[in-house]
Write an enzyme that holds these catalytic residues in place. Structure first.
Site, PDB file in Angstrom:
ATOM      1  N   HIS A  59     -60.984 -50.140 -34.194  1.00  0.00           N
ATOM      2  CA  HIS A  59     -61.196 -49.286 -33.025  1.00  0.00           C
ATOM      3  C   HIS A  59     -62.022 -48.073 -33.451  1.00  0.00           C
ATOM      4  O   HIS A  59     -61.993 -47.668 -34.612  1.00  0.00           O
ATOM      5  CB  HIS A  59     -59.862 -48.818 -32.451  1.00  0.00           C
ATOM      6  CG  HIS A  59     -59.074 -49.905 -31.798  1.00  0.00           C
ATOM      7  ND1 HIS A  59     -57.996 -49.635 -30.985  1.00  0.00           N
ATOM      8  CD2 HIS A  59     -59.186 -51.259 -31.828  1.00  0.00           C
ATOM      9  CE1 HIS A  59     -57.490 -50.766 -30.543  1.00  0.00           C
ATOM     10  NE2 HIS A  59     -58.192 -51.770 -31.048  1.00  0.00           N
ATOM     11  N   GLU A  61     -61.629 -44.932 -33.033  1.00  0.00           N
ATOM     12  CA  GLU A  61     -60.868 -43.835 -33.642  1.00  0.00           C
ATOM     13  C   GLU A  61     -60.542 -44.129 -35.098  1.00  0.00           C
ATOM     14  O   GLU A  61     -60.657 -43.244 -35.963  1.00  0.00           O
ATOM     15  CB  GLU A  61     -59.551 -43.600 -32.886  1.00  0.00           C
ATOM     16  CG  GLU A  61     -59.715 -43.267 -31.417  1.00  0.00           C
ATOM     17  CD  GLU A  61     -59.601 -44.472 -30.489  1.00  0.00           C
ATOM     18  OE1 GLU A  61     -59.003 -44.313 -29.417  1.00  0.00           O
ATOM     19  OE2 GLU A  61     -60.107 -45.563 -30.840  1.00  0.00           O
ATOM     20  N   CYS A  89     -54.956 -45.831 -28.044  1.00  0.00           N
ATOM     21  CA  CYS A  89     -53.853 -46.794 -27.994  1.00  0.00           C
ATOM     22  C   CYS A  89     -52.770 -46.350 -28.994  1.00  0.00           C
ATOM     23  O   CYS A  89     -52.988 -45.428 -29.778  1.00  0.00           O
ATOM     24  CB  CYS A  89     -54.373 -48.187 -28.349  1.00  0.00           C
ATOM     25  SG  CYS A  89     -54.764 -48.395 -30.104  1.00  0.00           S
ATOM     26  N   CYS A  92     -53.994 -46.266 -32.733  1.00  0.00           N
ATOM     27  CA  CYS A  92     -54.886 -45.150 -33.022  1.00  0.00           C
ATOM     28  C   CYS A  92     -54.146 -43.815 -32.963  1.00  0.00           C
ATOM     29  O   CYS A  92     -54.367 -42.946 -33.801  1.00  0.00           O
ATOM     30  CB  CYS A  92     -56.063 -45.158 -32.060  1.00  0.00           C
ATOM     31  SG  CYS A  92     -57.151 -46.584 -32.322  1.00  0.00           S
TER      32      CYS A  92
END
Length: 158
Positions: A59, A61, A89, A92
Site C-alpha cells: 500500500h 502508506e 486501512c 497501514c
C-alpha cells in the site's frame, strides 16, 4: 501557530499525494497515493503497488514509511506527517502508529474499512503506545472522485 493548521500546506501536500495516486491509476492499481513530510519537505512519495509487486502489503502508506525510514536512517518518524488520499486501512494505520507518525492527513474517508475513524480508529487507541493526530477531508472531493472513477471503469470492464 496557536493550534491552527496551515491548510494551504495541507492542500499543497495532498496535491502531491494525488499526483502519486494518479500514477497508481495509470498502472491499473487502486489510486491511492501518499507522501511523508518532515519540516515542510517531502521525504518519501509512494502509490499503491499491490498488483505490480504482487504484494498485499504494498500500500502507498507502507511504501512511503519504508522510504522515509531509509532516508532518515531511523524507524522512528515522530516528526513526520503523512498525507494520503484515502483513509488508511488497519494494516497501514498499525504501521503508522508503530513508526510514530506525528499526524495523518487524509482526503476521503473509508467507512467500511478505514482505521482513522471510519470503521475504527487505530491511530488514536489509548491502549497503544503512540497516537497520531488526524486531519480528515483535505481535498476530499478530488480524492473520492479519483477512486470512484477507477472503480466505475473496472465495473465497465475497462
Amino acid at each position: 501557530m496557536d493550534g491552527l493548521l496551515d491548510f494551504s500546506s495541507d492542500t499543497f501536500f495532498m496535491g502531491e499525494a494525488l499526483r502519486q495516486a494518479r500514477k497508481a491509476a495509470a498502472r491499473d492499481e487502486v489510486p491511492v497515493g501518499a507522501v511523508l513530510v518532515r519540516n515542510g519537505e517531502v521525504i518519501a512519495r509512494a502509490w499503491n503497488q499491490v498488483e505490480m509487486l504482487r504484494d498485499a502489503t504494498a500500500h502507498a502508506e507502507m511504501l512511503a514509511i519504508t522510504q522515509a525510514e531509509n532516508a532518515l536512517g531511523d524507524w522512528r518518524l515522530s516528526d513526520c506527517d503523512l498525507f494520503v488520499t484515502k483513509e488508511p486501512c488497519p494494516m497501514c494505520a498499525g504501521a503508522l502508529v508503530l513508526a510514530r507518525i506525528r499526524r495523518v492527513v487524509f482526503g476521503c474517508g473509508d467507512p467500511k474499512g478505514g482505521a482513522a475513524g471510519g470503521l475504527l480508529n487505530l491511530l488514536q487507541m489509548p491502549q497503544l503506545n503512540h497516537r497520531c493526530e488526524i486531519t480528515a477531508g483535505v481535498r476530499e472531493q478530488e480524492c473520492r472522485e479519483l477512486l470512484q472513477e477507477f472503480f466505475r471503469a473496472r465495473r465497465r470492464g475497462e
